[in-house]
Design an enzyme around this catalytic site. Structure first.
Site, mmCIF file in Angstrom:
data_model
loop_
_atom_site.group_PDB
_atom_site.id
_atom_site.type_symbol
_atom_site.label_atom_id
_atom_site.label_comp_id
_atom_site.label_asym_id
_atom_site.label_seq_id
_atom_site.Cartn_x
_atom_site.Cartn_y
_atom_site.Cartn_z
ATOM 1 N N GLU A 48 0.829 -1.202 0.000
ATOM 2 C CA GLU A 48 0.000 0.000 0.000
ATOM 3 C C GLU A 48 0.870 1.262 0.000
ATOM 4 O O GLU A 48 1.846 1.357 0.751
ATOM 5 C CB GLU A 48 -0.886 -0.023 1.247
ATOM 6 N N LYS A 114 -9.202 2.696 -2.730
ATOM 7 C CA LYS A 114 -9.540 2.081 -1.437
ATOM 8 C C LYS A 114 -10.911 2.566 -0.968
ATOM 9 O O LYS A 114 -11.199 3.770 -0.955
ATOM 10 C CB LYS A 114 -8.466 2.444 -0.415
ATOM 11 N N CYS A 150 -5.599 -2.935 2.051
ATOM 12 C CA CYS A 150 -5.544 -2.994 3.513
ATOM 13 C C CYS A 150 -6.925 -3.154 4.163
ATOM 14 O O CYS A 150 -7.497 -4.229 4.157
ATOM 15 C CB CYS A 150 -4.799 -1.779 4.072
#
Length: 577
Positions: A48, A114, A150
């Site tokens: 990430e 994300k 994540c």
């Protein structure tokens, strides 16, 4: 008829990035791309925000920082041919997004954003990022890969579930997941559950390295659709894991397990960002990859502390570190960690005896310095203390000696260490532990003076545990046995012992864990069988010491709730318990 997915070779580049070092991070990513190609990988996965470093914090408010990151992504893309690279970066579009670039055929083929932005503990992502709106997949040689970043996969439903329902046999998760004790095992259990829930492979690539207070432990994983381990990277070190997977097994399992068919009919729309050809160059006949063994608790925490020290020192450009060596357990462990992290040639110590220092502790300090092979300065305090007494004599006239006089000694030591730091450009490591920081058993501008607090999040009971662990793996006695056996003392007055002022450390650490990390109140602690008078004293000390902790140097997070980024309480606060 849908084609049967062929084996896929995936490379997980568990790299150590540095926040703001866009050129250096890009070089590391390009190196990973070239290695992945050389080893026949069809997909290379990076952590990430690998381009920008994690967490970039308010650098994300600088448009030129964001522009430099995007320029680097395009330059990296030019290196990607006959394969796919998945690279995390901070994207500046109509807003700022925590994004994943799909690189193939020399350019950016698509971008996933994300969706779940954590805003708890050490995370402040909602301060900086806009949330993505939809799940996404890519197709590589007939295999569908779902994309997550994540926190996206910590959520039990979308986006991963929608991607699986849309046909993804593989869920890729790029991550910068910070470490605390036991986090790797906790995360592995979660990923196993996600693989089983979605009947899909989970490919998890995590960041490794230290960034200020945070340590990222690596521990990248590949898990199959049955929740079985396929590959596991090592903890606390860079590693390049090449793993062969067989997505057709997920296809076969889904034909036999029909639980998700009704849900699939009503799933959210999932975008296909790219369909890329990545010819197999590996001839894989066996499925799997290397499987590093997880560390036991003692070596795991010790490894985190060493990595945190090494990266803080190296990434901030310090050649050497310095600490005061007292002959006590805290400074002994700090010095040992520093030597293991940096090498003895980069560590120096100062032995600073006062009239209240015992011969035994001073000899232990000198013996430890010899055992570690580090440079030692001898800086006696008696003459300096005498000068302070004379300077303060008129102001202190008519008062009884007490804590103020004791703390003068600690502040002299802090001043001497900072003078050496200023003279030679060395970083001063402070030696206080979490138990002491919790209750304010520290001296502002004394033992708190320095640039980095190695044991700031390590309770006293764990200090002993780590020292015993390190001695057990040393060739011969490293930390003298007398240091481990001696009752803790600040040695600021005759016959002083920590337990003159504090509860026994076993009891203190139990109260502190419940009060600080679990947010338990007074009555809840007493119901656990802890003495009411001790609970009241500890709570009072913890609350009163908030102003001191605000002025403490940064230190390595190893618990679920560390002081600083994790635990944020007002200094001016009338609530107790």
């Amino acid at each position: 008829m849908a084609p049967i997915a062929q084996p896929l070779r995936i490379a997980l580049a568990q790299i150590n990035t540095t926040v703001g070092d866009i050129d250096g991070n890009a070089d590391a990513i390009v190196g990973g791309v070239r290695r992945a190609r050389a080893e026949g990988a069809q997909v290379a996965v990076f952590p990430e925000l690998a381009v920008n470093g994690y967490p970039p914090e308010d650098l994300l408010l600088k448009t030129h920082f964001l522009a430099a990151g995007r320029e680097a992504v395009d330059e990296i893309a030019a290196e990607v041919d006959d394969m796919v690279a998945l690279v995390g970066f901070a994207e500046h579009a109509e807003d700022v997004y925590n994004s994943l670039a799909i690189l193939a055929d020399g350019r950016v083929q698509g971008i996933y954003r994300k969706m779940f932005l954590p805003n708890y503990g050490v995370f402040d992502e909602q301060r900086y990022f806009q949330a993505g709106e939809s799940p996404a997949v890519i197709e590589v040689n007939g295999t569908t890969l779902g994309l997550t970043i994540c926190e996206d996969i910590w959520e039990p439903g979308p986006p991963a579930s929608d991607e699986a329902l849309a046909g993804a046999e593989v869920i890729v998760n790029v991550s910068a997941s910070p470490y605390h004790m036991g986090k790797g095992a906790e995360r592995e259990r979660m990923l196993v559950q996600r693989a089983r829930d979605n009947l899909a492979y989970v490919v998890f690539c995590n960041l490794v390295g230290g960034q200020d207070e945070l340590v990222f432990d690596g521990y990248s994983l590949v898990i199959d659709q049955d929740g079985e381990l396929v590959a596991r990277a090592a903890q606390f070190q860079e590693e390049f894991v090449v793993c062969d997977i067989d997505p057709s097994t997920a296809q076969r399992v889904r034909l036999r397990d029909t639980r998700h068919r009704p849900t699939a009919r009503s799933r959210q729309a999932v975008a296909t960002l790219a369909a890329v050809g990545a010819p197999a160059r590996h001839g894989a006949t066996e499925i799997g990859g290397p499987r590093a063994k997880p560390l036991e608790p003692g070596p795991e925490v010790y490894g985190a502390l060493c990595l945190g020290v090494r990266d803080y020192v190296d990434k901030n450009g310090f050649e050497r570190v310095l600490l005061g060596l007292s002959g006590g357990i805290d400074s002994a462990l700090t010095a040992t960690i520093a030597v293991d992290a940096l090498g003895p040639e980069r560590v120096a110590c100062a032995v600073m005896p006062s009239p209240y220092s015992s011969e035994e502790t001073q000899e232990d300090a000198r013996r430890l310095a010899e055992n570690l092979g580090i440079e030692r300065f001898e800086l006696p305090l008696e003459e300096v203390m005498s000068a302070y007494r004379q300077a303060l004599a008129q102001a202190f006239e008519g008062t009884e000696p007490g804590v103020a006089e004791e703390n003068v000694q600690a502040r002299i030591r802090g001043n001497l260490l900072m003078a050496l730091s200023n003279k030679f450009g060395w970083l001063v490591l402070t030696t206080g532990n979490k138990s002491e920081y919790s209750v304010g058993y520290t001296t502002l501008y004394g033992d708190m003076a320095g640039g980095f607090a190695v044991l700031k999040d390590v309770p006293k009971t764990w200090v002993y545990r780590l020292a015993h662990f390190r001695n057990a793996v040393a060739p011969g006695e490293l930390i003298p046995a007398s240091v481990l056996a001696r009752a803790p003392s600040a040695e600021l007055r005759p016959d002083q012992r920590d337990e003159d002022s504090l509860p026994p450390y076993d009891m203190l650490d139990e109260i502190l864990e419940e009060y600080i990390e679990e947010d338990q109140g007074r009555e809840q602690l007493i119901r656990r069988g802890l003495p009411a008078e001790v609970v009241d004293k500890v709570i009072r000390l913890v609350d009163l010491a908030e102003y001191k902790r605000r002025q403490a140097p940064p230190g390595i997070k190893i618990s679920p709730k560390a002081f600083g980024r994790d635990r944020r309480l007002p200094i001016t606060n009338k609530f107790r318990g």
